[in-house]
Each structure stands twice: as C-alpha cells, then as structure tokens.
Motif scaffolding. Structure first.
Motif, PDB file in Angstrom:
ATOM      1  N   GLY A 135       0.820  -1.209   0.000  1.00  0.00           N
ATOM      2  CA  GLY A 135       0.000   0.000   0.000  1.00  0.00           C
ATOM      3  C   GLY A 135       0.852   1.257   0.000  1.00  0.00           C
ATOM      4  N   ASP A 165      -6.128   2.018  -4.554  1.00  0.00           N
ATOM      5  CA  ASP A 165      -7.020   2.584  -3.527  1.00  0.00           C
ATOM      6  C   ASP A 165      -7.596   3.940  -3.946  1.00  0.00           C
ATOM      7  N   ASP A 182      -9.840  -6.053  -8.066  1.00  0.00           N
ATOM      8  CA  ASP A 182      -9.386  -7.355  -8.578  1.00  0.00           C
ATOM      9  C   ASP A 182     -10.594  -8.218  -8.940  1.00  0.00           C
ATOM     10  N   GLY A 269       0.951  -6.339  -0.225  1.00  0.00           N
ATOM     11  CA  GLY A 269      -0.500  -6.505  -0.370  1.00  0.00           C
ATOM     12  C   GLY A 269      -0.967  -6.658  -1.809  1.00  0.00           C
TER      13      GLY A 269
END
Ligand code: KG4
Length: 330
Positions: A135, A165, A182, A269
């Motif tokens: 992230g 994000d 995803d 991540g």
C-alpha cells in the motif's frame, strides 16, 4: 528455537510464533473502522493496536503451544510505518523481551514482505529479484542474501497499492479497494479503456500520472453520462488493473534480464492481485524463470513474514538494541 514476531506498522495487529523457522501460529486482528473514512486514520489505528496487542500475542502463543519462558527472541517491525502504530508494537516487544530476558530482533517491514516466500517449502535461491508492491511502497529489489537487499528502483510518488485505492475511491468503492477492483476486473474487458503510463527513468515507478489520467477520464465521461461508473465499473477496473500491472512488469522484466537472475518473487499486499500473479507466472514461463508467489495470507501485513526475516537475522546473530526507536520512512 522459538521466535515471537510482532507487526503493528499500519492497521493490522499481528503476532506469530516460529519454531526453528517453521510457522506455528500467525494471528492477525484487522481494523475495520478505517473503511468509514476511506483510508487509515493514524490515531484510530494506534488506539486499536493498544486494544489488540495483548490478546493477539496471547492467542499466537497459545495456538503455538509456546510459553513466554520458552521464547528465544522477539522479532518486531521497527519501520517503516505509522509512528503511533509502530510505537505500540515496539514498546510491547521491548517490555516482553526485558521481562522474558531474551534478545530483540529489529525487522524492516519491507524486508518482511520480500522474505515472505521463505515461509513456503519452495524457497528462492540467491540472488533473486523481488517485486515489492504494497500500500505504501513499490520497489524492484535484488535479494543477494538473507540480509543483503539492493533496491534497484522504487516509486517516486504513489505506490501501486495507492493507485488501486485512490482510483477505487474515485469510483466510490470502499477502502481498501485493491481486492474489490481485482474481483470486478475478472468480469470486465481489460482493453476497454486506455490510461496514461509514466515515463520515469531507470527502474523507478510513478503512479500519480495514472491517477490523474483516471480522474480526468471519469470527469469527462460523467459530463455526458452521469451513471458512467455504474455502467462500466467492471471494464474500468479491468483496464485500470491491466495498466498498473503493465507499468509494474515492464520495469521488473527489464531489471531481471539486466541482472541475469533466474528466480523471481513478489511480495506486499498488491501481490494478492490475481492479474499480477497470472502475469508473473506467464513472465516466468516466457524466460524459464522460477517464480515464487507467497500464499494469500502472507501478502498483506502479517507477523509471520517478520518472524521469518527475524529467524535469519537470529542465525546471523543480528540482534537489536533496547534503545532503538521506530522509523516512519525507509
Ligand atoms: O502490504 P499491505 O497490506 O500494506 C502495506 O504494507 O502497505 O498492502 C495493502 C495494499 C492496499 O493498497 C490494498 O488495496 C492492496 O494492498 N491490495 C490489493 C489486493 N489486495 C490488497 N491490490 C490489488 N489486488 C488485490 N487483490
């Protein structure tokens, strides 16, 4: 030899126990509260860590069947991360190490992500290249040895996870958006839309231009079609995901060829992304490279990866200092 590992760099409180480098438990308490705010709120994160740390460590020890008196070392994430979050884990690790009279092992959170594939039976051979995508970071890392990492390239602005994000937020998706994008991408056409790609030298990355390109594209479409996002959500996600993967792999592939490595790995991540995992497998096939992809539970923040990185530091007698303070940036 028993190691207790503690991870509290961002919004997950995690503790793991490893015996002779083999994982016995890995407990993660995720903080759902941040979804309400569209991102991690540092003060709320550190308060939640304070509430979670004792039960999380207790359950990890219990599940492993290991008592505090049986520990040989405590590994913890010293940074990078949020200062308040790190302070909880660092202080707890120090207190417990003093009480149990065992050494501390400092682990860099990013090295933990890079070492996550060592939690599997199929361990990489040195040297190998790791695409580290989390992230907060996107890096091309050459791993020369357990404790020797060379960062060949990194993001100059946003990380790949932030691109997922922030673009997800523009589409009204809840934070964190990567896993949702995803999933939606699997139902969409990845060639439907084209977004800007950066021109950054060497092996460095940039994702802020893609973010702006995505924003302006949505703004223009929404002028004439107010429900454009709802109508094209899957195609938007698939096209965005394809673009992020292409940006990541174009540099990574070049770096691997230039370094002449035969083993590649991924961590962080964003390495949970199904499109990225498939693209890495395809890349491995193309060149005959051995590809190491960590199981899903070791992709996002977890103490198991801190424990395995700590295990190799223990073997190299690299112990930490009780006076060490957290660091927020790499
Ligand atoms: O490694 P991580 O847990 O946190 C840091 O250490 O920074 O990574 C979190 C990031 C978030 O940006 C999240 O959206 C992204 O990983 N992520 C994904 C997926 N699962 C999590 N991104 C793309 N596809 C996924 N399946």
């Amino acid at each position: 030899m028993n190691i207790l590992a503690i991870e509290s760099s961002c919004d997950d409180t995690s503790a793991a126990v490893l015996t002779d480098g083999s994982l016995k438990s890995n407990i993660i308490a995720s903080q759902k509260i941040h979804a309400l705010y569209g991102g991690v709120v540092p003060e709320l994160a550190s308060r939640a860590h304070q509430q979670n740390i004792v039960p999380v460590v207790s359950v990890a020890l219990k599940e492993a069947g290991t008592g505090v008196h049986e520990l040989d070392a405590i590994a913890y994430t010293r940074g990078p991360g949020l200062l308040g979050s790190l302070l909880v884990g660092v202080s707890f690790a120090k207190g417990l190490a003093l009480g149990a009279n065992v050494p501390l092992i400092e682990v860099n959170h990013l090295e933990g992500h890079v070492m996550a594939t060592f939690l599997t039976d199929d361990k990489p051979q040195f040297p190998y290249m790791c695409l580290l995508v989390s992230g907060g970071n996107s890096q091309v890392v050459k791993v020369v040895d357990y404790n020797h990492f060379e960062v060949l390239g990194q993001t100059i602005d946003d990380a790949a996870g932030e691109a997922f994000d922030k673009c997800g937020k523009m589409m009204g998706l809840p934070y964190p958006c990567g896993a949702i994008i995803d999933q939606l991408a699997s139902q969409g056409n990845a060639q439907a839309f084209t977004f800007a790609k950066p021109h950054v030298p060497h092996y460095d990355y940039s994702f802020s231009g893609l973010k702006t390109s995505f924003l302006y594209f949505l703004r223009d479409q929404l002028k004439t079609t107010p429900d454009f996002i709802e109508l094209h959500k899957a195609d938007l996600c698939a096209s965005l995901q394809r673009t992020i993967i292409e940006i990541l792999l174009e540099k990574f592939e070049r770096a691997c060829i230039a370094e002449g490595v035969r083993e590649i790995a991924v961590g962080g991540g964003v390495s949970a992304n199904s499109g990225l995992r498939a693209a890495l497998v395809a890349l491995g096939k193309k060149y005959g490279w051995h590809v190491h992809i960590p199981p899903f539970q070791f992709t996002t923040d977890n103490a198991a990866m801190i424990g395995i990185a700590g295990y190799y530091k223990y073997l190299a007698h690299q112990f930490g200092d009780i006076e060490a303070v957290p660091f927020t940036k790499n």
